[in-house]
Design a protein around this motif. Sequence first.
Motif, PDB file in Angstrom:
ATOM      1  N   PHE A   1      50.772  39.319 -30.956  1.00 18.28           N
ATOM      2  CA  PHE A   1      50.157  39.345 -32.278  1.00 18.28           C
ATOM      3  C   PHE A   1      50.034  40.791 -32.773  1.00 18.28           C
ATOM      4  O   PHE A   1      48.949  41.317 -32.984  1.00 18.28           O
ATOM      5  CB  PHE A   1      48.812  38.654 -32.279  1.00 18.28           C
ATOM      6  N   PRO A   2      51.203  41.441 -32.956  1.00 17.54           N
ATOM      7  CA  PRO A   2      51.159  42.838 -33.404  1.00 17.54           C
ATOM      8  C   PRO A   2      50.810  42.938 -34.889  1.00 17.54           C
ATOM      9  O   PRO A   2      51.229  42.110 -35.691  1.00 17.54           O
ATOM     10  CB  PRO A   2      52.592  43.320 -33.154  1.00 17.54           C
ATOM     11  N   ARG A   3      50.033  43.920 -35.217  1.00 16.17           N
ATOM     12  CA  ARG A   3      49.696  44.178 -36.617  1.00 16.17           C
ATOM     13  C   ARG A   3      49.877  45.668 -36.877  1.00 16.17           C
ATOM     14  O   ARG A   3      49.480  46.498 -36.069  1.00 16.17           O
ATOM     15  CB  ARG A   3      48.249  43.774 -36.912  1.00 16.17           C
ATOM     16  N   ILE A   4      50.499  45.983 -37.991  1.00 22.57           N
ATOM     17  CA  ILE A   4      50.688  47.377 -38.384  1.00 22.57           C
ATOM     18  C   ILE A   4      49.543  47.748 -39.326  1.00 22.57           C
ATOM     19  O   ILE A   4      49.312  47.082 -40.337  1.00 22.57           O
ATOM     20  CB  ILE A   4      52.051  47.570 -39.093  1.00 22.57           C
TER      21      ILE A   4
ATOM     22  N   LEU B   1      43.587  34.667 -40.571  1.00 22.66           N
ATOM     23  CA  LEU B   1      44.869  35.265 -40.201  1.00 22.66           C
ATOM     24  C   LEU B   1      45.249  34.874 -38.775  1.00 22.66           C
ATOM     25  O   LEU B   1      46.393  34.501 -38.501  1.00 22.66           O
ATOM     26  CB  LEU B   1      44.810  36.785 -40.335  1.00 22.66           C
ATOM     27  N   SER B   2      44.292  34.925 -37.875  1.00 21.01           N
ATOM     28  CA  SER B   2      44.550  34.526 -36.487  1.00 21.01           C
ATOM     29  C   SER B   2      44.938  33.059 -36.397  1.00 21.01           C
ATOM     30  O   SER B   2      45.890  32.700 -35.696  1.00 21.01           O
ATOM     31  CB  SER B   2      43.311  34.772 -35.618  1.00 21.01           C
ATOM     32  N   ALA B   3      44.211  32.205 -37.109  1.00 22.29           N
ATOM     33  CA  ALA B   3      44.507  30.767 -37.076  1.00 22.29           C
ATOM     34  C   ALA B   3      45.908  30.499 -37.608  1.00 22.29           C
ATOM     35  O   ALA B   3      46.676  29.733 -36.999  1.00 22.29           O
ATOM     36  CB  ALA B   3      43.467  29.998 -37.879  1.00 22.29           C
TER      37      ALA B   3
ATOM     38  N   CYS C   1      53.024  30.072 -34.640  1.00 21.28           N
ATOM     39  CA  CYS C   1      53.744  30.327 -33.384  1.00 21.28           C
ATOM     40  C   CYS C   1      53.785  29.074 -32.512  1.00 21.28           C
ATOM     41  O   CYS C   1      54.835  28.740 -31.947  1.00 21.28           O
ATOM     42  CB  CYS C   1      53.092  31.471 -32.617  1.00 21.28           C
ATOM     43  N   ALA C   2      52.662  28.372 -32.388  1.00 21.82           N
ATOM     44  CA  ALA C   2      52.609  27.169 -31.549  1.00 21.82           C
ATOM     45  C   ALA C   2      53.534  26.079 -32.094  1.00 21.82           C
ATOM     46  O   ALA C   2      54.275  25.441 -31.321  1.00 21.82           O
ATOM     47  CB  ALA C   2      51.172  26.654 -31.459  1.00 21.82           C
ATOM     48  N   ILE C   3      53.523  25.866 -33.405  1.00 17.82           N
ATOM     49  CA  ILE C   3      54.415  24.863 -34.008  1.00 17.82           C
ATOM     50  C   ILE C   3      55.870  25.245 -33.764  1.00 17.82           C
ATOM     51  O   ILE C   3      56.706  24.398 -33.432  1.00 17.82           O
ATOM     52  CB  ILE C   3      54.106  24.699 -35.504  1.00 17.82           C
TER      53      ILE C   3
END
Length: 145
Positions: free
Chosen positions: A61-64, A6-8, A14-16
Amino acid sequence: VPPLALSAAHFATCAISIVAGTILFGITISGASKNMRSYAILLRCVTLAEISTSIGAFMVFPRIVPLGMEGVACIVSGPVAKLFTDDRIWFAFYVVELHGTVQYNVFMTVCFCYRYYVLKRDPPSEKNTLIFATATFLFTFSIFV
């Protein structure tokens, strides 16, 4: 800590988005043909919203996370959580991300209306397009605030 996959996926997306947005922004400034200059103004606005949203999402990188019937919690697991101890800083990045999301949707509608308009009429002047884009931004910013 979010799962590695998920992080990757999050950070790569986001970077792309940041790199592609920066390239598109540069093209709209330097390489727009004369007949596309007024549309390039709208593309710049959309691109800035996308870049700022991507930077905010990358940093926060917010997660609910559901907490059952009690509600939900927002977990911040991006670099901003590691770099800053002041919650106001990560909240500022989160606000940029949220405003960018609202702004992006509005400007996608504006760009659609512009494309429809130029199918029937001549493109508006660059000055009129810039005034309209600024007014639209100020309107959505006031709604957001």
